[in-house]
Design an enzyme around this catalytic site. Sequence first.
Site, PDB file in Angstrom:
ATOM      1  N   SER A   1      35.129  50.812  36.019  1.00 38.44           N
ATOM      2  CA  SER A   1      35.552  49.675  36.842  1.00 38.44           C
ATOM      3  C   SER A   1      35.880  50.171  38.244  1.00 38.44           C
ATOM      4  O   SER A   1      36.805  50.968  38.435  1.00 38.44           O
ATOM      5  CB  SER A   1      36.780  49.007  36.242  1.00 38.44           C
ATOM      6  OG  SER A   1      37.359  48.164  37.225  1.00 38.44           O
TER       7      SER A   1
ATOM      8  N   HIS B   1      31.030  48.458  36.606  1.00 37.83           N
ATOM      9  CA  HIS B   1      31.763  47.223  36.332  1.00 37.83           C
ATOM     10  C   HIS B   1      32.477  46.786  37.612  1.00 37.83           C
ATOM     11  O   HIS B   1      33.231  47.562  38.207  1.00 37.83           O
ATOM     12  CB  HIS B   1      32.772  47.460  35.208  1.00 37.83           C
ATOM     13  CG  HIS B   1      33.503  46.246  34.762  1.00 37.83           C
ATOM     14  ND1 HIS B   1      32.964  45.325  33.878  1.00 37.83           N
ATOM     15  CD2 HIS B   1      34.741  45.769  35.085  1.00 37.83           C
ATOM     16  CE1 HIS B   1      33.843  44.349  33.665  1.00 37.83           C
ATOM     17  NE2 HIS B   1      34.928  44.591  34.388  1.00 37.83           N
TER      18      HIS B   1
ATOM     19  N   ASP C   1      34.895  43.960  39.369  1.00 40.12           N
ATOM     20  CA  ASP C   1      35.896  42.933  39.084  1.00 40.12           C
ATOM     21  C   ASP C   1      36.102  42.036  40.296  1.00 40.12           C
ATOM     22  O   ASP C   1      36.613  42.488  41.324  1.00 40.12           O
ATOM     23  CB  ASP C   1      37.216  43.604  38.701  1.00 40.12           C
ATOM     24  CG  ASP C   1      37.128  44.258  37.336  1.00 40.12           C
ATOM     25  OD1 ASP C   1      36.846  43.553  36.358  1.00 40.12           O
ATOM     26  OD2 ASP C   1      37.344  45.485  37.255  1.00 40.12           O
TER      27      ASP C   1
ATOM     28  N   MET D   1      37.989  38.877  41.852  1.00 41.74           N
ATOM     29  CA  MET D   1      39.215  38.090  41.649  1.00 41.74           C
ATOM     30  C   MET D   1      39.491  37.252  42.888  1.00 41.74           C
ATOM     31  O   MET D   1      39.277  37.707  44.011  1.00 41.74           O
ATOM     32  CB  MET D   1      40.400  39.032  41.409  1.00 41.74           C
ATOM     33  CG  MET D   1      40.177  40.016  40.276  1.00 41.74           C
ATOM     34  SD  MET D   1      41.679  40.964  39.956  1.00 41.74           S
ATOM     35  CE  MET D   1      41.055  42.196  38.796  1.00 41.74           C
TER      36      MET D   1
ATOM     37  N   HIS E   1      32.095  41.002  36.640  1.00 42.92           N
ATOM     38  CA  HIS E   1      33.098  40.259  35.871  1.00 42.92           C
ATOM     39  C   HIS E   1      33.781  39.289  36.826  1.00 42.92           C
ATOM     40  O   HIS E   1      34.571  39.700  37.679  1.00 42.92           O
ATOM     41  CB  HIS E   1      34.081  41.284  35.272  1.00 42.92           C
ATOM     42  CG  HIS E   1      35.244  40.701  34.559  1.00 42.92           C
ATOM     43  ND1 HIS E   1      36.306  41.474  34.135  1.00 42.92           N
ATOM     44  CD2 HIS E   1      35.540  39.441  34.170  1.00 42.92           C
ATOM     45  CE1 HIS E   1      37.196  40.710  33.521  1.00 42.92           C
ATOM     46  NE2 HIS E   1      36.760  39.463  33.545  1.00 42.92           N
TER      47      HIS E   1
ATOM     48  N   MET F   1      36.366  36.631  37.831  1.00 44.88           N
ATOM     49  CA  MET F   1      37.669  36.039  37.521  1.00 44.88           C
ATOM     50  C   MET F   1      37.992  35.075  38.656  1.00 44.88           C
ATOM     51  O   MET F   1      38.907  35.289  39.453  1.00 44.88           O
ATOM     52  CB  MET F   1      38.721  37.161  37.398  1.00 44.88           C
ATOM     53  CG  MET F   1      38.569  37.977  36.127  1.00 44.88           C
ATOM     54  SD  MET F   1      39.393  39.596  36.211  1.00 44.88           S
ATOM     55  CE  MET F   1      38.089  40.569  36.964  1.00 44.88           C
TER      56      MET F   1
ATOM     57  N   MET G   1      38.904  41.078  26.630  1.00 46.36           N
ATOM     58  CA  MET G   1      39.966  41.645  27.462  1.00 46.36           C
ATOM     59  C   MET G   1      41.087  42.146  26.561  1.00 46.36           C
ATOM     60  O   MET G   1      41.633  41.392  25.752  1.00 46.36           O
ATOM     61  CB  MET G   1      40.560  40.586  28.405  1.00 46.36           C
ATOM     62  CG  MET G   1      39.619  39.980  29.427  1.00 46.36           C
ATOM     63  SD  MET G   1      38.893  41.152  30.585  1.00 46.36           S
ATOM     64  CE  MET G   1      40.352  41.875  31.333  1.00 46.36           C
TER      65      MET G   1
ATOM     66  N   GLY H   1      43.561  40.741  35.889  1.00 49.15           N
ATOM     67  CA  GLY H   1      44.189  40.672  37.209  1.00 49.15           C
ATOM     68  C   GLY H   1      44.475  42.037  37.824  1.00 49.15           C
ATOM     69  O   GLY H   1      44.406  42.188  39.035  1.00 49.15           O
ATOM     70  N   PHE H   2      44.777  43.007  36.982  1.00 51.92           N
ATOM     71  CA  PHE H   2      45.167  44.312  37.506  1.00 51.92           C
ATOM     72  C   PHE H   2      44.678  45.439  36.604  1.00 51.92           C
ATOM     73  O   PHE H   2      44.623  45.274  35.375  1.00 51.92           O
ATOM     74  CB  PHE H   2      46.702  44.408  37.612  1.00 51.92           C
ATOM     75  CG  PHE H   2      47.282  43.342  38.499  1.00 51.92           C
ATOM     76  CD1 PHE H   2      47.315  43.513  39.876  1.00 51.92           C
ATOM     77  CD2 PHE H   2      47.750  42.158  37.952  1.00 51.92           C
ATOM     78  CE1 PHE H   2      47.828  42.506  40.697  1.00 51.92           C
ATOM     79  CE2 PHE H   2      48.265  41.153  38.759  1.00 51.92           C
ATOM     80  CZ  PHE H   2      48.301  41.323  40.147  1.00 51.92           C
TER      81      PHE H   2
ATOM     82  N   GLY I   1      45.241  49.483  35.254  1.00 51.19           N
ATOM     83  CA  GLY I   1      46.393  50.307  34.910  1.00 51.19           C
ATOM     84  C   GLY I   1      47.366  49.709  33.915  1.00 51.19           C
ATOM     85  O   GLY I   1      48.489  50.201  33.775  1.00 51.19           O
TER      86      GLY I   1
ATOM     87  N   ASP J   1      37.537  45.603  27.805  1.00 46.08           N
ATOM     88  CA  ASP J   1      38.012  45.844  29.168  1.00 46.08           C
ATOM     89  C   ASP J   1      39.535  45.780  29.216  1.00 46.08           C
ATOM     90  O   ASP J   1      40.127  44.759  28.873  1.00 46.08           O
ATOM     91  CB  ASP J   1      37.395  44.759  30.073  1.00 46.08           C
ATOM     92  CG  ASP J   1      37.712  44.931  31.553  1.00 46.08           C
ATOM     93  OD1 ASP J   1      38.302  45.962  31.934  1.00 46.08           O
ATOM     94  OD2 ASP J   1      37.344  44.016  32.324  1.00 46.08           O
ATOM     95  N   GLY J   2      40.151  46.880  29.662  1.00 46.33           N
ATOM     96  CA  GLY J   2      41.586  46.875  29.901  1.00 46.33           C
ATOM     97  C   GLY J   2      42.338  47.915  29.090  1.00 46.33           C
ATOM     98  O   GLY J   2      42.352  47.857  27.861  1.00 46.33           O
TER      99      GLY J   2
END
Length: 219
Positions: free
Chosen positions: A10, A35, A37, A39, A68, A70, A139, A144-145, A147, A177-178
């Site tokens: 990501s 990947h 992201d 947002m 992805h 969002m 997910m 959203g974030f 880490g 993912d995550g």
Amino acid sequence: MSLRPIIAPSLLAADFARLGEEVRAVQAAGADWLHIDVMDGHFVPNITLGPDIVRALKPHATVPMDVHLMIAPVDPYLEAFVEAGADIVSVHPESGPHLNRTLKRIRQLGARAGVVFNPSTSPSVIEWMMDEVDLILVMSINPGFGGQTFMHSQLAKIEALRRMIDASGRDIVLEVDGGVTAETARLCVDAGATALVAGTAVFRGGPDAYASNIAALRG
Ligand code: DX5
Ligand code: ZN
């Protein structure tokens, strides 16, 4: 399952001031996909990047770009992302009124279509749409974030979706993912995942560590 999982770093965890270099470095280190992201500060509480950055990175990409989304509403932006170079476009069912129509549109535009499951989204969302989907993304955090900590509660959902994919007889990628680390990667693959997204676990330690970080995720 003991297949070699697809590893999709990501870019959210990359150095945004050197994105082109980061893309080349993770590809050289063995990334199978990139990947990306997206947002909007509305569907999720963070803002990242848009189609212009996907377009700018495309010439550097030698592997598929896994985008992805969002964002809500999502439909007005599908074309821009595919034209910019997205090979896979994944959407959340909550980001538009007609998931079936959205998935068909993504394929019509020439990309592979993915559905993303928030931690609270039920596998039944996809029950009547197995013919329209090329990828299912589970997910294991709230989106959203980067880490965040892996939610073990999602392993049972990965298993349930694995059964649905097998029953369909279709070639559908099951991605997670995550909070994916070397440890949680193993759990995901054992539950039936065939692709793993990882930000922190790939980019930690800088470019010299990317190859060993990716190898650790493969197990
Ligand atoms: C979060 C994103 C993830 C995120 C993963 O909404 O969808 O792709 O970058 O980051 P890590 O691997 O650090 O959990
Ligand atoms: Zn993501």
